[in-house]
Design a protein around this motif. Structure first.
Motif, PDB file in Angstrom:
ATOM      1  N   TYR A  86      -3.030  -3.496  -0.440  1.00  0.00           N
ATOM      2  CA  TYR A  86      -2.638  -2.503  -1.604  1.00  0.00           C
ATOM      3  C   TYR A  86      -3.460  -1.404  -1.742  1.00  0.00           C
ATOM      4  O   TYR A  86      -3.952  -0.895  -2.717  1.00  0.00           O
ATOM      5  CB  TYR A  86      -2.384  -3.226  -3.019  1.00  0.00           C
ATOM      6  CG  TYR A  86      -3.519  -4.199  -3.522  1.00  0.00           C
ATOM      7  CD1 TYR A  86      -3.220  -4.794  -4.706  1.00  0.00           C
ATOM      8  CD2 TYR A  86      -4.680  -4.302  -3.163  1.00  0.00           C
ATOM      9  CE1 TYR A  86      -4.077  -5.362  -5.297  1.00  0.00           C
ATOM     10  CE2 TYR A  86      -5.580  -4.863  -3.636  1.00  0.00           C
ATOM     11  CZ  TYR A  86      -5.314  -5.758  -4.443  1.00  0.00           C
ATOM     12  OH  TYR A  86      -6.177  -6.655  -5.481  1.00  0.00           O
ATOM     13  N   GLY A  87      -3.867  -0.697  -0.437  1.00  0.00           N
ATOM     14  CA  GLY A  87      -4.510   0.246  -0.614  1.00  0.00           C
ATOM     15  C   GLY A  87      -3.685   1.649  -0.609  1.00  0.00           C
ATOM     16  O   GLY A  87      -2.423   1.425  -1.021  1.00  0.00           O
ATOM     17  N   SER A 136       0.807  -1.070   0.076  1.00  0.00           N
ATOM     18  CA  SER A 136      -0.020   0.046   0.048  1.00  0.00           C
ATOM     19  C   SER A 136       0.835   1.171  -0.074  1.00  0.00           C
ATOM     20  O   SER A 136       2.118   1.366   0.229  1.00  0.00           O
ATOM     21  CB  SER A 136      -1.021   0.079   1.195  1.00  0.00           C
ATOM     22  OG  SER A 136      -0.128  -0.106   2.450  1.00  0.00           O
ATOM     23  N   CYS A 195      -8.001  -2.823  -0.233  1.00  0.00           N
ATOM     24  CA  CYS A 195      -7.924  -2.041  -1.534  1.00  0.00           C
ATOM     25  C   CYS A 195      -8.435  -0.612  -1.444  1.00  0.00           C
ATOM     26  O   CYS A 195      -8.837  -0.174  -2.405  1.00  0.00           O
ATOM     27  CB  CYS A 195      -8.450  -2.812  -2.771  1.00  0.00           C
ATOM     28  SG  CYS A 195     -10.188  -3.137  -2.680  1.00  0.00           S
ATOM     29  N   ASN A 233      -8.325   3.653  -3.837  1.00  0.00           N
ATOM     30  CA  ASN A 233      -7.670   3.323  -5.294  1.00  0.00           C
ATOM     31  C   ASN A 233      -8.929   4.133  -6.164  1.00  0.00           C
ATOM     32  O   ASN A 233      -9.335   5.097  -5.801  1.00  0.00           O
ATOM     33  CB  ASN A 233      -7.599   1.900  -5.707  1.00  0.00           C
ATOM     34  CG  ASN A 233      -6.176   1.473  -5.006  1.00  0.00           C
ATOM     35  OD1 ASN A 233      -5.215   1.847  -5.788  1.00  0.00           O
ATOM     36  ND2 ASN A 233      -6.272   0.880  -4.073  1.00  0.00           N
ATOM     37  N   CYS A 247     -12.356  -2.015   1.516  1.00  0.00           N
ATOM     38  CA  CYS A 247     -12.540  -1.221  -0.001  1.00  0.00           C
ATOM     39  C   CYS A 247     -12.969  -0.038  -0.040  1.00  0.00           C
ATOM     40  O   CYS A 247     -13.595   0.769  -1.000  1.00  0.00           O
ATOM     41  CB  CYS A 247     -13.351  -2.225  -0.684  1.00  0.00           C
ATOM     42  SG  CYS A 247     -15.186  -2.352  -0.215  1.00  0.00           S
ATOM     43  N   LEU A 279      -9.089  -4.708 -10.406  1.00  0.00           N
ATOM     44  CA  LEU A 279      -8.330  -5.737  -9.568  1.00  0.00           C
ATOM     45  C   LEU A 279      -8.940  -7.387 -10.019  1.00  0.00           C
ATOM     46  O   LEU A 279     -10.368  -7.406 -10.061  1.00  0.00           O
ATOM     47  CB  LEU A 279      -8.875  -5.505  -8.178  1.00  0.00           C
ATOM     48  CG  LEU A 279      -8.357  -4.255  -7.369  1.00  0.00           C
ATOM     49  CD1 LEU A 279      -8.745  -4.072  -6.247  1.00  0.00           C
ATOM     50  CD2 LEU A 279      -6.937  -3.998  -7.722  1.00  0.00           C
ATOM     51  N   ASN A 336     -13.384   4.311  -2.871  1.00  0.00           N
ATOM     52  CA  ASN A 336     -13.180   4.171  -4.181  1.00  0.00           C
ATOM     53  C   ASN A 336     -14.250   4.583  -4.925  1.00  0.00           C
ATOM     54  O   ASN A 336     -14.659   5.537  -4.674  1.00  0.00           O
ATOM     55  CB  ASN A 336     -13.164   2.130  -4.569  1.00  0.00           C
ATOM     56  CG  ASN A 336     -11.603   1.845  -4.319  1.00  0.00           C
ATOM     57  OD1 ASN A 336     -10.865   2.057  -4.918  1.00  0.00           O
ATOM     58  ND2 ASN A 336     -11.598   1.278  -2.875  1.00  0.00           N
TER      59      ASN A 336
END
Length: 595
Positions: A342-343, A322, A363, A366, A384, A350, A387
């Protein structure tokens, strides 16, 4: 009568002191004003004198008189090819067949070219064309720093033009010179291609370059970053300028390089036994871990990585990359991944279809618009948030215990299959309804800043934290939520709030509603109370000895009953208060009564 010939005068003698003029030449000149298709090989508008041929413009240029004169003196028949591609005998003026035209050397202002007899292109019977080329090897393995010679064989062996060119597909891995000598530059693979100048025939050899990893190999120069090199020296118990050998690092399994101001991890490839690598919060712009195939844990967050190739790291179990600058990320080869963070990158798409072992996925922050986690049935935690999600299908994720989908564009959220859910963060979306009847394990609920008009929590008896502010709730039944300790229901449309069953409550923010009465005599554990901007006319805090922070301003209070052991007055905001039911006029005069 004037002859039709181009070169002879009436006496049959050549006149080289004048330009060649005749009826034929005039015809050629006139025809030259239009575009006419050329016939056979020799260009139209040509005069043949013996075994020489001249462009008419060239022949009639006095600058070339000596050359023309020599051709005439040498003798031979004279023919003219007019602008219609017809051959004419200069002496008789009659049309002749092209098959009587001899082989000639054609001359014009651009130079000379040969033509064969019968008005045909010249064929060099002496030229032998290349039909193929082959190398003596199709593959080759070299240690970095080594060289080898590739030999090319041309077929047929008597080919006229045997010139070759050589090219490497990756000069950073291997180079090749014009003799076929290959030099290994760094570890990797490169294709060496040889090409014939005649016919562009090719053949290729694949070169695989590897490092010399014998134990006594000095790899000090591979550590180009001074801070990384210093860390390595410290780890292996040496000091500069001592040599760092392969044997010093090849068995090291763990490496913590966090916050070490490292710009390059060149040399990490020699840590072949590495299972744990933490290089977070450095200045890395690239990270090559292709040789660290034993890695199970990688933490490289907080760098400047724009790409990260983990295709060779099949054993990877936990990864946190990340806070970088990744735009694409491929995890298809990492089926053992259990936790993936992987923020705060720049990812829009993805693909997690191969990562069926995932239990934790982060995540956040993103640019993801769609998220397919239907194959990730083992997932227990999903982050999440922040986003661009408009939908989120969680029907296959029945093991989910934590869901953080805040700051998206969700209008609906179906949690009926997620019965194990304990933590839910869905605030800052566009939800109009939220059915939590199946989520009996829920302890923490953050659903503020949506468009909810109702919220049924009767089945959520384990609820400890409820943050449902900034919605459109007019009622809120908390009678079944005896475990509640933190409640934020601010900025709604509540007129009543019954907290008699919520005796464990320690924090309450019910500000910015239309509450007329508030009985918190049973809430003796209350520590923080924010009830400002309501329509309270009385507020009895005499039972709330644990109270430490209070803001009850902007109500219609004239007196305030508080417990004398409750708090210091600097933690209390009780004015101004409204003095009229329309709440337009305020006063700072409030009577404080202590018990």
């Amino acid at each position: 009568m004037y002859s039709r010939g181009i070169f002879k005068n009436k006496r049959g003698q050549f006149n080289l002191n004048k330009k060649f003029i005749s009826t034929v030449l005039v015809a050629l000149m006139v025809a030259g004003l239009t575009s006419v298709k050329a016939f056979a090989a020799i260009p139209i508008g040509t005069v043949v004198i013996g075994n020489k041929a001249f462009d008419l413009k060239y022949a009639n240029d006095l600058v070339n008189i000596d050359e023309i004169s020599s051709a005439v003196v040498a003798g031979g028949e004279v023919y003219v090819k007019d602008f219609n591609g017809i051959w004419i005998n200069n002496l008789t003026g009659e049309t002749v067949d092209a098959n009587i035209i001899p082989a000639v050397v054609y001359v014009n202002a651009d130079g000379e070219i040969n033509f064969d007899a019968e008005d045909k292109d010249h064929v060099n019977s002496d030229v032998v064309n290349v039909s193929s080329v082959s190398l003596n090897k199709t593959t080759d393995n070299l240690l970095v720093g080594a060289t080898d010679i590739l030999n090319a064989t041309i077929t047929p062996t008597n080919a006229t033009n045997k010139d070759l060119t050589w090219k490497s597909s990756n000069i950073n891995v291997a180079t090749v010179d014009n003799t076929g000598k290959v030099s290994a530059i760094s570890a990797g693979t490169a294709n060496i291609t040889v090409t014939t100048l005649d016919g562009n025939m090719t053949d290729t050899c694949t070169i695989t370059c590897t490092e010399d990893n014998s134990n006594n190999t000095d790899i000090t120069s591979k550590f180009t970053d001074s801070n990384f090199k210093e860390q390595v020296y410290s780890l292996i118990g040496k000091t500069s300028p001592a040599s760092i050998l392969v044997s010093d690092v090849k068995d090291i399994t763990g490496l913590d390089l966090s916050d070490a101001n490292i710009g390059s991890l060149s040399g990490i490839e020699y840590f072949t036994a590495l299972t744990y690598l933490s290089c977070d919060n450095n200045q890395l712009i690239e990270l090559d871990i292709s040789k660290n195939t034993a890695l199970t844990d990688l933490y490289c967050f907080g760098n400047q990585l724009t790409s990260l190739d983990i295709s060779k790291n099949r054993a990877l179990n936990n990864l946190d990359c990340s806070n970088n600058k990744l735009t694409t990320f491929d995890t298809s080869m990492n089926i053992a991944l259990n936790e993936l963070y992987y923020g705060s990158n720049e990812l829009a798409i993805l693909d997690l279809s191969n990562n069926i072992a995932l239990t934790v996925l982060d995540c956040d922050n993103n640019q993801v618009k769609t998220l397919d986690i239907s194959k990730n049935t083992a997932l227990t935690e999903l982050y999440c948030y922040s986003n661009q999600l408009q939908t989120l299908d969680l029907s296959n994720n029945t093991a989910l215990t934590t869901l953080d989908c805040e700051d998206n564009q969700l209008q609906t959220l179906d949690l009926s299959d997620n019965t194990a859910l304990t933590y839910l963060y869905c605030y800052n979306n566009q939800l109009t309804t939220l059915d939590l009847s199946n989520n009996k394990a829920l302890t923490d609920l953050y659903c503020f800043s949506n468009q909810l008009t109702t919220l049924n929590l009767s089945n959520n008896t384990a609820l400890n934290i409820l943050q449902c502010g900034e919605n459109q709730l007019s009622t809120l039944d908390l009678s079944k939520n005896a475990a509640l300790i933190n409640l934020g229901c601010y900025n709604n449309q509540l007129t009543t709030l019954d907290l008699s069953k919520n005796i464990a409550l320690t924090d309450l923010d019910c500000s910015d509603n239309q509450i007329i009465t508030l009985n918190i005599s049973n809430n003796t554990a209350l520590f923080d109370l924010y009830c400002y901007s309501n329509k309270l006319t009385t507020l009895d805090l005499s039972k709330n000895a644990a109270l430490n922070n209070l803001d009850c301003s902007y109500n219609n209070l004239t007196t305030l009953r508080i417990n004398k052991d409750a708090f210091y007055f600097e933690n209390v905001i009780y004015s101004p208060q409204y003095i009229d039911s329309a709440q337009t006029t305020t006063t700072d005069n409030v009577e404080i009564i202590t018990y």
